[in-house]
Design an enzyme around this catalytic site. Structure first.
Site, PDB file in Angstrom:
ATOM      1  N   TYR A  33       0.813  -1.213   0.000  1.00  0.00           N
ATOM      2  CA  TYR A  33       0.000   0.000   0.000  1.00  0.00           C
ATOM      3  C   TYR A  33       0.847   1.264   0.000  1.00  0.00           C
ATOM      4  O   TYR A  33       0.389   2.315  -0.414  1.00  0.00           O
ATOM      5  CB  TYR A  33      -0.884   0.040   1.243  1.00  0.00           C
ATOM      6  CG  TYR A  33      -2.114  -0.821   1.208  1.00  0.00           C
ATOM      7  CD1 TYR A  33      -2.043  -2.178   0.926  1.00  0.00           C
ATOM      8  CD2 TYR A  33      -3.362  -0.285   1.491  1.00  0.00           C
ATOM      9  CE1 TYR A  33      -3.175  -2.968   0.925  1.00  0.00           C
ATOM     10  CE2 TYR A  33      -4.503  -1.061   1.498  1.00  0.00           C
ATOM     11  CZ  TYR A  33      -4.404  -2.406   1.215  1.00  0.00           C
ATOM     12  OH  TYR A  33      -5.519  -3.181   1.223  1.00  0.00           O
ATOM     13  N   LYS A  62       3.983 -15.446   2.349  1.00  0.00           N
ATOM     14  CA  LYS A  62       4.197 -16.166   1.079  1.00  0.00           C
ATOM     15  C   LYS A  62       5.697 -16.384   0.945  1.00  0.00           C
ATOM     16  O   LYS A  62       6.335 -16.004  -0.044  1.00  0.00           O
ATOM     17  CB  LYS A  62       3.600 -15.346  -0.077  1.00  0.00           C
ATOM     18  CG  LYS A  62       3.525 -16.075  -1.403  1.00  0.00           C
ATOM     19  CD  LYS A  62       2.453 -17.150  -1.469  1.00  0.00           C
ATOM     20  CE  LYS A  62       2.570 -17.941  -2.767  1.00  0.00           C
ATOM     21  NZ  LYS A  62       1.639 -19.088  -2.841  1.00  0.00           N
ATOM     22  N   ASP A  96      -2.087 -18.798   0.767  1.00  0.00           N
ATOM     23  CA  ASP A  96      -3.108 -19.527   0.000  1.00  0.00           C
ATOM     24  C   ASP A  96      -3.758 -20.602   0.865  1.00  0.00           C
ATOM     25  O   ASP A  96      -4.980 -20.742   0.915  1.00  0.00           O
ATOM     26  CB  ASP A  96      -2.533 -20.093  -1.321  1.00  0.00           C
ATOM     27  CG  ASP A  96      -1.189 -20.793  -1.165  1.00  0.00           C
ATOM     28  OD1 ASP A  96      -0.622 -20.794  -0.053  1.00  0.00           O
ATOM     29  OD2 ASP A  96      -0.707 -21.352  -2.175  1.00  0.00           O
ATOM     30  N   ASP A 153      -5.983  -7.487   4.737  1.00  0.00           N
ATOM     31  CA  ASP A 153      -7.186  -6.882   4.159  1.00  0.00           C
ATOM     32  C   ASP A 153      -8.068  -7.970   3.564  1.00  0.00           C
ATOM     33  O   ASP A 153      -9.269  -8.026   3.817  1.00  0.00           O
ATOM     34  CB  ASP A 153      -6.767  -5.876   3.074  1.00  0.00           C
ATOM     35  CG  ASP A 153      -7.959  -5.187   2.435  1.00  0.00           C
ATOM     36  OD1 ASP A 153      -8.879  -4.798   3.184  1.00  0.00           O
ATOM     37  OD2 ASP A 153      -7.977  -5.060   1.198  1.00  0.00           O
ATOM     38  N   ASP A 200     -11.949  -9.669   5.207  1.00  0.00           N
ATOM     39  CA  ASP A 200     -13.265  -9.733   4.542  1.00  0.00           C
ATOM     40  C   ASP A 200     -13.717 -11.189   4.415  1.00  0.00           C
ATOM     41  O   ASP A 200     -14.899 -11.502   4.576  1.00  0.00           O
ATOM     42  CB  ASP A 200     -13.218  -9.094   3.141  1.00  0.00           C
ATOM     43  CG  ASP A 200     -13.551  -7.599   3.143  1.00  0.00           C
ATOM     44  OD1 ASP A 200     -13.266  -6.933   4.158  1.00  0.00           O
ATOM     45  OD2 ASP A 200     -14.091  -7.099   2.131  1.00  0.00           O
TER      46      ASP A 200
END
Ligand code: NAD
Ligand code: IPM
Ligand code: MN
Length: 372
Positions: free
Chosen positions: A142, A188, A220, A244, A248
């Protein structure tokens, strides 16, 4: 007694609608617990672009820096989706987080048993789900430079320093210590150097917390396990973008994005906001779920002002209202009549009085009061 000052940033879309209910609850709490709270509103997001040509105007910057806590609704407006970056509502929010230095974003995910049928998951998978996502909030993709695009190419940069990883890791380990003693760090590291650094630093920090178990998952698989075996998690520690996305996803466990709160903490003033966005499709209709914003107000009291009792009273009031069967449209089941944003806020305020007594007996869902 000098009042606590709370800068309220309603923002865009459903932001002002859900924030009005959070304010209603804070005002009621102030009266009932004899705490002086001085709430003042300031613009952020698309409304600030319209009024001041800046998604985080100077007036708002000054106000948040002088406040004891900041309560935010949501930002985002489809009309600005193609605007240059400095005029995007989301840029205002990112600038606010950077300004306050709130590097640790706590997103608790608590399944309300009475809403278990609102999740697409089988009820037995939801049993015992109580997790906390600790999302790094002021670094990563970001914020990384260089960034930019031209007609045929675009670049964003993923970068973290060891110090950035260490400080948020400590927040996660401290939290796990007060909970069930497990940190799951999500990265990752099989592909990204940044994740390899992340994993090494988290492992090193973990040695200071012998009482906390640390495991590492690739993002993942973590995304899959969050749905397949959500009760296996306690604290999830992860970087900005993974956090983020996973938060959700975690909202599916609870039944609606509209239920989840967050606290963003650093060395100074904290920022408190529901995890959902401005939901343009339902804005202006008075149907948004305000409980995520109201629960964020509870986190503001608990983490921002160190007022644990009133915070717990709000959480109990939310539980009571849900146990009585009150539902906004996003969490209404077949045959449930739904209530609006404002009415949900009013119900929470009503229950606050009762919630001041420890452990009020929740009424059964089979007696759904006199809903209109
Ligand atoms: P969103 O969270 O606004 O909406 C996703 C879905 O959840 C929609 O179906 C929406 O109607 C529903 N929803 C969200 N909050 C709800 C609530 N309180 N009650 C009932 N239903 C609710 O995400 P999006 O549609 O991807 O993004 C819309 C805008 O919001 C974009 O401009 C985005 O950038 C912005 N956004 C802002 C924030 C923030 O301010 N923190 C967070 C996410 C998205
Ligand atoms: C959130 C939002 C924001 C984020 C956007 C609007 C910048 O999705 O608070 O979760 O990605 O952090
Ligand atoms: Mn998000």
């Amino acid at each position: 007694m000098t009042p606590f000052t709370i800068a309220v940033l309603p923002g865009d879309g459903i932001g002002p609608e859900v924030i009005a209910e959070a304010e209603r609850v804070l005002e009621a709490v102030g009266e009932r617990f004899k705490v002086k709270l001085a709430l003042s509103r300031f613009p952020i997001g698309a409304v600030a672009v319209a009024s001041a040509g800046d998604p985080l105007p100077a007036e708002t910057r000054a106000a948040v820096q002088g406040a004891d806590a900041v309560l935010l609704g949501a930002v985002g407006d489809p009309s600005l989706d193609k605007a240059p970056r400095h005029l995007r509502p989301e840029t205002g929010l990112l600038a606010l987080r950077a300004l306050l230095g709130v590097y640790a974003n706590l997103r608790p995910v608590t399944v309300y048993a009475v809403l278990a049928d609102r999740s697409p998951l089988k009820p037995e998978r939801l049993h015992g789900v109580d997790l906390l996502i600790v999302r790094e909030l002021t670094g990563g993709l970001y914020y990384g430079e260089p960034r930019g695009r031209d007609e045929t190419r675009a670049v964003n940069t993923l970068t973290y320093s060891a110090a950035e990883v260490e400080r948020v890791a400590r927040v996660a380990f401290e939290a796990a210590r007060e909970r069930r003693g497990l940190v799951t760090s999500v990265d990752k590291a099989n592909v990204l150097e940044v994740s390899q650094l992340w994993r090494d630093v988290v492992t090193r920090v973990g040695r200071d917390y012998a009482d906390v178990r640390l495991e590492h998952l690739y993002v993942d698989f973590a995304a899959m396990k969050l749905i397949a075996e959500p009760a296996a998690f306690d604290v999830i520690l992860t970087e900005n973008m993974f956090g983020d996305i996973l938060s959700d996803e975690a909202a599916v466990l609870v039944g609606s994005l509209g239920l989840l709160p967050s606290a963003s903490l650093g060395a100074g003033t904290g920022l408190f906001e529901p995890i959902h966005g401005s939901a343009p499709a339902i804005a202006g209709q008075g149907i948004a779920n305000p409980l995520g914003a109201i629960a964020s107000a509870a986190m503001l009291l608990r983490h921002g002002l160190r007022l644990a009792e009133p915070a717990a009273a709000i959480d109990r009031a939310i539980q009571a209202v849900l146990a009585e069967g009150y539902r906004t449209r996003d969490i209404a089941g077949p045959g449930d009549q739904s209530i609006g944003t404002k009415e949900m806020g009013e119900r929470v305020v009503e229950r606050l009085g009762e919630a001041m007594r420890p452990s009020p007996p929740p009424r059964s869902r089979s007696t759904p009061a006199s809903r209109t």
